[in-house]
Design a protein around this motif. Structure first.
Motif, PDB file in Angstrom:
ATOM      1  N   GLY A 128       7.385   7.202  -6.655  1.00 40.20           N
ATOM      2  CA  GLY A 128       7.891   7.435  -5.304  1.00 40.20           C
ATOM      3  C   GLY A 128       7.696   8.897  -4.934  1.00 40.20           C
ATOM      4  N   GLN A 129       7.889   9.180  -3.658  1.00 42.05           N
ATOM      5  CA  GLN A 129       7.828  10.554  -3.146  1.00 42.05           C
ATOM      6  C   GLN A 129       9.059  10.684  -2.263  1.00 42.05           C
ATOM      7  OE1 GLN A 129       5.045  10.462  -0.051  1.00 42.05           O
ATOM      8  NE2 GLN A 129       5.365  12.515   0.661  1.00 42.05           N
ATOM      9  N   TRP A 130      10.029  11.448  -2.728  1.00 43.89           N
ATOM     10  CA  TRP A 130      11.292  11.526  -1.986  1.00 43.89           C
ATOM     11  C   TRP A 130      11.381  12.884  -1.312  1.00 43.89           C
ATOM     12  CZ3 TRP A 130      14.882   9.868  -6.667  1.00 43.89           C
ATOM     13  CH2 TRP A 130      14.562   8.572  -7.034  1.00 43.89           C
ATOM     14  N   PHE A 172       1.044  14.642  -0.404  1.00 39.84           N
ATOM     15  CA  PHE A 172       1.084  14.017   0.933  1.00 39.84           C
ATOM     16  C   PHE A 172      -0.236  14.127   1.680  1.00 39.84           C
ATOM     17  CE2 PHE A 172       3.887  17.850   2.216  1.00 39.84           C
ATOM     18  CZ  PHE A 172       2.944  18.493   3.021  1.00 39.84           C
ATOM     19  N   ASN A 173      -1.135  14.999   1.236  1.00 36.46           N
ATOM     20  CA  ASN A 173      -2.462  14.962   1.859  1.00 36.46           C
ATOM     21  C   ASN A 173      -3.216  13.692   1.440  1.00 36.46           C
ATOM     22  OD1 ASN A 173      -2.226  17.250   3.444  1.00 36.46           O
ATOM     23  ND2 ASN A 173      -3.040  18.623   1.884  1.00 36.46           N
ATOM     24  N   VAL A 174      -2.889  13.165   0.257  1.00 37.89           N
ATOM     25  CA  VAL A 174      -3.484  11.881  -0.162  1.00 37.89           C
ATOM     26  C   VAL A 174      -2.827  10.721   0.595  1.00 37.89           C
ATOM     27  CG1 VAL A 174      -3.715  10.250  -2.092  1.00 37.89           C
ATOM     28  CG2 VAL A 174      -4.196  12.671  -2.449  1.00 37.89           C
ATOM     29  N   GLU A 204       5.045  10.146   6.840  1.00 33.59           N
ATOM     30  CA  GLU A 204       3.979  11.072   6.424  1.00 33.59           C
ATOM     31  C   GLU A 204       3.630  12.084   7.512  1.00 33.59           C
ATOM     32  OE1 GLU A 204       2.909  11.090   3.139  1.00 33.59           O
ATOM     33  OE2 GLU A 204       4.686   9.831   3.253  1.00 33.59           O
ATOM     34  N   GLY A 205       4.556  12.303   8.432  1.00 27.98           N
ATOM     35  CA  GLY A 205       4.353  13.308   9.484  1.00 27.98           C
ATOM     36  C   GLY A 205       4.122  12.655  10.833  1.00 27.98           C
ATOM     37  N   THR A 206       4.973  13.003  11.817  1.00 34.33           N
ATOM     38  CA  THR A 206       4.799  12.432  13.156  1.00 34.33           C
ATOM     39  C   THR A 206       3.580  13.064  13.837  1.00 34.33           C
ATOM     40  OG1 THR A 206       6.136  14.167  14.123  1.00 34.33           O
ATOM     41  CG2 THR A 206       7.311  12.173  13.448  1.00 34.33           C
ATOM     42  N   ALA A 263       0.131   4.352  -2.281  1.00 35.60           N
ATOM     43  CA  ALA A 263      -0.243   5.663  -1.712  1.00 35.60           C
ATOM     44  C   ALA A 263       0.483   6.779  -2.453  1.00 35.60           C
ATOM     45  CB  ALA A 263       0.122   5.692  -0.229  1.00 35.60           C
ATOM     46  N   MET A 264       1.783   6.584  -2.651  1.00 36.59           N
ATOM     47  CA  MET A 264       2.567   7.626  -3.317  1.00 36.59           C
ATOM     48  C   MET A 264       2.159   7.736  -4.786  1.00 36.59           C
ATOM     49  SD  MET A 264       6.247   7.044  -1.517  1.00 36.59           S
ATOM     50  CE  MET A 264       6.360   5.345  -1.970  1.00 36.59           C
ATOM     51  N   THR A 265       1.809   6.598  -5.370  1.00 36.09           N
ATOM     52  CA  THR A 265       1.390   6.592  -6.777  1.00 36.09           C
ATOM     53  C   THR A 265       0.074   7.344  -6.934  1.00 36.09           C
ATOM     54  OG1 THR A 265       2.538   4.495  -7.073  1.00 36.09           O
ATOM     55  CG2 THR A 265       0.830   5.018  -8.683  1.00 36.09           C
ATOM     56  N   GLY A 302       9.745  27.602  -6.458  1.00 30.04           N
ATOM     57  CA  GLY A 302       9.819  28.098  -5.085  1.00 30.04           C
ATOM     58  C   GLY A 302       8.587  27.751  -4.234  1.00 30.04           C
ATOM     59  N   LYS A 303       7.623  27.056  -4.850  1.00 25.44           N
ATOM     60  CA  LYS A 303       6.406  26.684  -4.106  1.00 25.44           C
ATOM     61  C   LYS A 303       6.327  25.163  -3.948  1.00 25.44           C
ATOM     62  CE  LYS A 303       4.221  30.487  -3.099  1.00 25.44           C
ATOM     63  NZ  LYS A 303       3.939  30.760  -1.686  1.00 25.44           N
ATOM     64  N   GLY A 304       7.501  24.535  -3.850  1.00 28.87           N
ATOM     65  CA  GLY A 304       7.547  23.074  -3.846  1.00 28.87           C
ATOM     66  C   GLY A 304       6.804  22.424  -2.690  1.00 28.87           C
ATOM     67  N   THR A 351       5.202   2.295  12.060  1.00 26.55           N
ATOM     68  CA  THR A 351       5.609   3.352  11.126  1.00 26.55           C
ATOM     69  C   THR A 351       4.472   4.343  10.844  1.00 26.55           C
ATOM     70  OG1 THR A 351       6.715   3.807   9.053  1.00 26.55           O
ATOM     71  CG2 THR A 351       5.002   2.169   8.953  1.00 26.55           C
ATOM     72  N   LEU A 352       3.247   3.908  11.063  1.00 27.35           N
ATOM     73  CA  LEU A 352       2.117   4.758  10.650  1.00 27.35           C
ATOM     74  C   LEU A 352       2.065   6.078  11.411  1.00 27.35           C
ATOM     75  CD1 LEU A 352      -0.684   2.050  10.215  1.00 27.35           C
ATOM     76  CD2 LEU A 352       0.727   3.084   8.440  1.00 27.35           C
ATOM     77  N   SER A 353       2.662   6.091  12.616  1.00 28.04           N
ATOM     78  CA  SER A 353       2.652   7.362  13.363  1.00 28.04           C
ATOM     79  C   SER A 353       3.915   8.174  13.086  1.00 28.04           C
ATOM     80  CB  SER A 353       2.526   7.088  14.863  1.00 28.04           C
ATOM     81  OG  SER A 353       3.712   6.506  15.347  1.00 28.04           O
ATOM     82  N   GLY A 406      13.265  14.785   8.269  1.00 28.60           N
ATOM     83  CA  GLY A 406      12.057  14.360   7.574  1.00 28.60           C
ATOM     84  C   GLY A 406      10.882  15.256   7.881  1.00 28.60           C
ATOM     85  N   SER A 407      10.980  16.008   8.990  1.00 30.81           N
ATOM     86  CA  SER A 407       9.867  16.893   9.356  1.00 30.81           C
ATOM     87  C   SER A 407      10.061  18.280   8.768  1.00 30.81           C
ATOM     88  CB  SER A 407       9.765  17.012  10.883  1.00 30.81           C
ATOM     89  OG  SER A 407       9.451  15.762  11.445  1.00 30.81           O
ATOM     90  N   ASP A 408      11.267  18.828   8.968  1.00 28.78           N
ATOM     91  CA  ASP A 408      11.553  20.187   8.497  1.00 28.78           C
ATOM     92  C   ASP A 408      12.126  20.098   7.082  1.00 28.78           C
ATOM     93  OD1 ASP A 408      12.111  22.815   8.203  1.00 28.78           O
ATOM     94  OD2 ASP A 408      13.532  22.970   9.859  1.00 28.78           O
ATOM     95  N   VAL A 409      11.226  19.848   6.156  1.00 28.78           N
ATOM     96  CA  VAL A 409      11.617  19.568   4.766  1.00 28.78           C
ATOM     97  C   VAL A 409      12.323  20.762   4.112  1.00 28.78           C
ATOM     98  CG1 VAL A 409      10.600  19.077   2.502  1.00 28.78           C
ATOM     99  CG2 VAL A 409       9.868  17.791   4.507  1.00 28.78           C
ATOM    100  N   ALA A 410      12.011  21.960   4.581  1.00 26.13           N
ATOM    101  CA  ALA A 410      12.618  23.163   3.987  1.00 26.13           C
ATOM    102  C   ALA A 410      14.138  23.165   4.119  1.00 26.13           C
ATOM    103  CB  ALA A 410      12.029  24.407   4.630  1.00 26.13           C
ATOM    104  N   THR A 458       0.826  -1.218   0.000  1.00 24.81           N
ATOM    105  CA  THR A 458       0.000   0.000   0.000  1.00 24.81           C
ATOM    106  C   THR A 458       0.855   1.261   0.000  1.00 24.81           C
ATOM    107  OG1 THR A 458      -1.543  -1.259   1.310  1.00 24.81           O
ATOM    108  CG2 THR A 458      -1.953   1.075   1.214  1.00 24.81           C
ATOM    109  N   CYS A 459       2.067   1.184   0.536  1.00 22.27           N
ATOM    110  CA  CYS A 459       2.913   2.383   0.566  1.00 22.27           C
ATOM    111  C   CYS A 459       3.221   2.875  -0.842  1.00 22.27           C
ATOM    112  CB  CYS A 459       4.164   2.119   1.405  1.00 22.27           C
ATOM    113  SG  CYS A 459       5.379   3.424   1.241  1.00 22.27           S
ATOM    114  N   PRO A 460       3.787   2.019  -1.731  1.00 19.79           N
ATOM    115  CA  PRO A 460       3.959   2.498  -3.110  1.00 19.79           C
ATOM    116  C   PRO A 460       2.647   2.954  -3.760  1.00 19.79           C
ATOM    117  CG  PRO A 460       5.014   0.334  -2.812  1.00 19.79           C
ATOM    118  CD  PRO A 460       4.445   0.725  -1.496  1.00 19.79           C
TER     119      PRO A 460
END
Ligand code: MFK
Length: 561
Positions: free
Chosen positions: A177-179, A297-299, A431-433, A140-142, A287-289, A426-428, A186-190, A136-138
């Motif tokens: 994939g979503q890299w 990631f909302n999906v 995709e965001g803690t 989800a990203m697909t 610049g709006k990545g 991993t679910l918690s 992993g949290s502070d993606v900026a 399901t992980c692949p």
């Protein structure tokens, strides 16, 4: 020669059998009967029945085979050439082919059933996930990639990549994939450090990607900055699409450094990559990545939510089956009051969390078909992080209980029971803690009117409850809604809101489920569901945790203010 079996005991424990996961799930069937138009239910029912059987038999075998034969990285061939090949179990490919054949991504984009397409799709994913070794992980990203392409894709992306993603033919099916994660976090993606260098026909990406669901996909979406950092400040990130391989099958400027050695999701190859000039094209505004990839990631956060509840359902189904066949202290264990109580707890938990998860999929279905009101869109936005964090924690509790329901057997690897506990952990996190998502809830409240929209949704739902058996519970839920509104109003500064964000998120999760039970029971007034709401309405704001915030605040006043 020694005898194989000792003659002193002829007792062997029977093994619990998984039944058809659709026809055996009465709650799911009641849910669909009350939420789908009759003609739609009639046309999808045979498919759900066949798939419910398939996930309880054929797929479980494939999943177990994958879990027991994790992927391997082959960096060099025998002649010393660098090959960077990830070898997965043959059954992993079968799980992908089945996903394509069954339309697990396609259903959401064919939209044959209009606003109900997402509900149908996610019910199939709910059946699939606990039998999928987390394939399901692949998916989800697909799926997130498909949505991203619908929103931001150019003609190129809308052609071959999009058509491949939504194909039902395993030969044409493409995954993405979503890299997002780099060494910096992993949290502070900026803080990402990958640089996109301008090239004749697009960009070339150079940098490290730290947690990627590997090069076993066909394409990936990733973030990079188009400028070098200046005076220590990083330029804003943009979003890029890249194919994993070139036309000749070689990797597109990608090296695989290592496969991660993880606590769980062991069948899923997670790799650490170096981009050495991967050819890529920009997607969306420069610049709006982060904003652009949030569509994706909302999906995946909704997938996470549905996956969590699907594991809870599986934990209940297997524990229930075991209760019928295991004996202790002179009777079947399901005749013992404490076992019954633990099982009922698991049952109400999976049903309650499922109400929340499937509600989100219905909102997503409406949004996809441009049939959602502005308020529904805002509710979807604010409930997505809440449902993700809420169900993830609930699934960990359920999986842990599931291990215990089987006693010592639950602790044995060769029963395959411990796999669930490791996988749901991993679910918690991905995709965001829980904390990052609590902050995302605040972002949705602040920027997109999330709390106001939630209040409108809750008030309208409460107004629609007229069934006399539900009046008592309607009153309780309505009082709890007021507690939330007063409480959030009383938090006047940013610190207080942040310090309490997690409590607020869990409280809204409880409250939403209470509301959804009211709505569901009004349409399906069975005695057993009335019991569930009676139990459910006993939730409270977590006073212990709020006390902790007050203590922390008093101790750290200077740093926090
Ligand atoms: C079985 C289930 C399968 C699940 C699939 C698993 C796949 C696993 C592979 C992975 O990729 S795991 C890594 C996943 N990583 C994350 O989920 C990242 C976690 N961190 C966050 O979510 C942070 O909140 C975030 C990176 C978004 C913070 O970034 P910023 O840049 O510090 O946030 P900022 O400046 O507040 O927001 C930038 C823009 O994005 C703003 O819009 P504008 O530019 O228009 O002002 C925000 O409003 C917007 N934004 C942020 N989060 C959003 C969002 N918009 C909509 N929805 C959101 N959730």
């Amino acid at each position: 020669m020694r005898e194989q079996h000792t003659p002193y005991s002829n007792f062997y424990q029977a093994i619990p059998k998984l039944e058809n996961e659709y026809t055996n799930d009465e709650f799911l069937q009641d849910y669909l009967a009350t939420n789908l138009p009759k003609d739609i239910l009639k046309s999808i029912q045979p498919d759900l029945e066949q798939f419910g059987q398939r996930v309880a038999t054929e797929l479980v075998e494939y999943a177990n085979a994958c879990e027991n034969n994790p992927p391997k990285l082959i960096s060099f061939n025998a002649y010393g050439d660098r090959v960077d090949e990830i070898k997965v179990a043959p059954e992993w490919q079968k799980l992908e082919d089945i996903a394509a054949e069954e339309g697990l991504v396609a259903i959401g984009y064919e939209r044959k059933f209009g606003i109900y397409s997402r509900l149908y799709q996610f019910v199939k994913l709910y059946l699939y996930t606990p039998s999928s070794a987390i394939y399901t992980c692949p998916l989800a990203m697909t799926d997130g990639a498909a949505r991203l392409i619908e929103f931001y894709g150019d003609d190129f992306l809308k052609d071959k990549p999009f058509k491949g993603i939504i194909s039902r033919n395993p030969k044409d099916f493409l995954t993405s994939g979503q890299w997002m994660t780099e060494r910096t976090g992993g949290s502070d993606v900026a803080r990402s450090m990958t640089i996109a260098h301008k090239a004749d026909d697009g960009y070339e990406l150079k940098g490290h990607k730290w947690f990627t669901s590997a090069i076993t996909a066909d394409m990936a979406f990733t973030l990079a900055s188009t400028e070098q950092p200046q005076d220590g400040k990083r330029a804003p990130l943009s979003l890029f699409y890249l194919p994993i391989r070139n036309e000749d099958g070689s990797l597109n400027g990608i090296e695989v450094e290592a496969l991660k050695d993880k606590l769980g999701t062991k069948a899923l190859p997670t790799a650490q990559l170096v981009l050495t000039g991967a050819k890529a094209r920009m997607v969306g505004e420069q610049g709006k990545g982060v904003r652009t990839i949030s569509t994706l990631f909302n999906v995946t956060r909704i997938y996470n939510t549905v996956s969590a509840v699907s594991y809870m359902r599986r934990a209940f189904a297997l524990s229930e089956a075991y209760g019928y066949i295991r004996e202790a202290f002179g009777k079947k264990i399901n005749q013992h009051i404490l076992f019954k109580k633990s099982l009922m707890d698991l049952e109400i938990a999976y049903q309650s969390n499922t109400l929340l998860a499937l509600f989100l999929t219905q909102l997503l279905g409406k949004e996809d078909c441009k049939a959602a009101t502005e308020n529904e869109e805002a509710v979807l936005r604010v409930l997505t992080p809440i449902a993700k964090l809420y169900t993830a924690k609930a699934s960990i509790a359920a999986a842990s209980e599931h291990v215990e329901m089987f006693g010592g057997l639950g602790y044995l690897e060769d029963t395959n029971i411990p796999v669930m506990l490791r996988n749901v952990q991993t679910l918690s996190i991905w995709e965001g803690t829980t904390n990052v998502l609590s902050l995302d809830m605040l972002r949705a409240m602040e920027k997109e009117n999330g709390l106001l929209a939630f209040r409108t949704f809750a008030t309208e739902l409460l107004d629609s409850i007229k069934h006399e058996d539900l009046m008592e519970y309607k009153q309780i839920i309505s009082e709890k809604l007021n507690v939330l509104l007063h409480f959030t109003k009383s938090l006047t500064d940013k610190n207080a809101l942040e310090g309490c964000a997690r409590d607020i998120a869990f409280y809204i999760g409880d409250l939403t489920i209470g509301l959804l039970w009211l709505e569901f029971i009004q349409k399906c007034p069975k005695e057993k569901y009335l019991k569930a709401i009676k139990y459910w309405t006993s939730f409270k704001m977590n006073e212990k945790s709020l006390e902790l915030y007050q203590i922390l605040l008093a101790e750290n006043k200077e740093q926090l203010v």
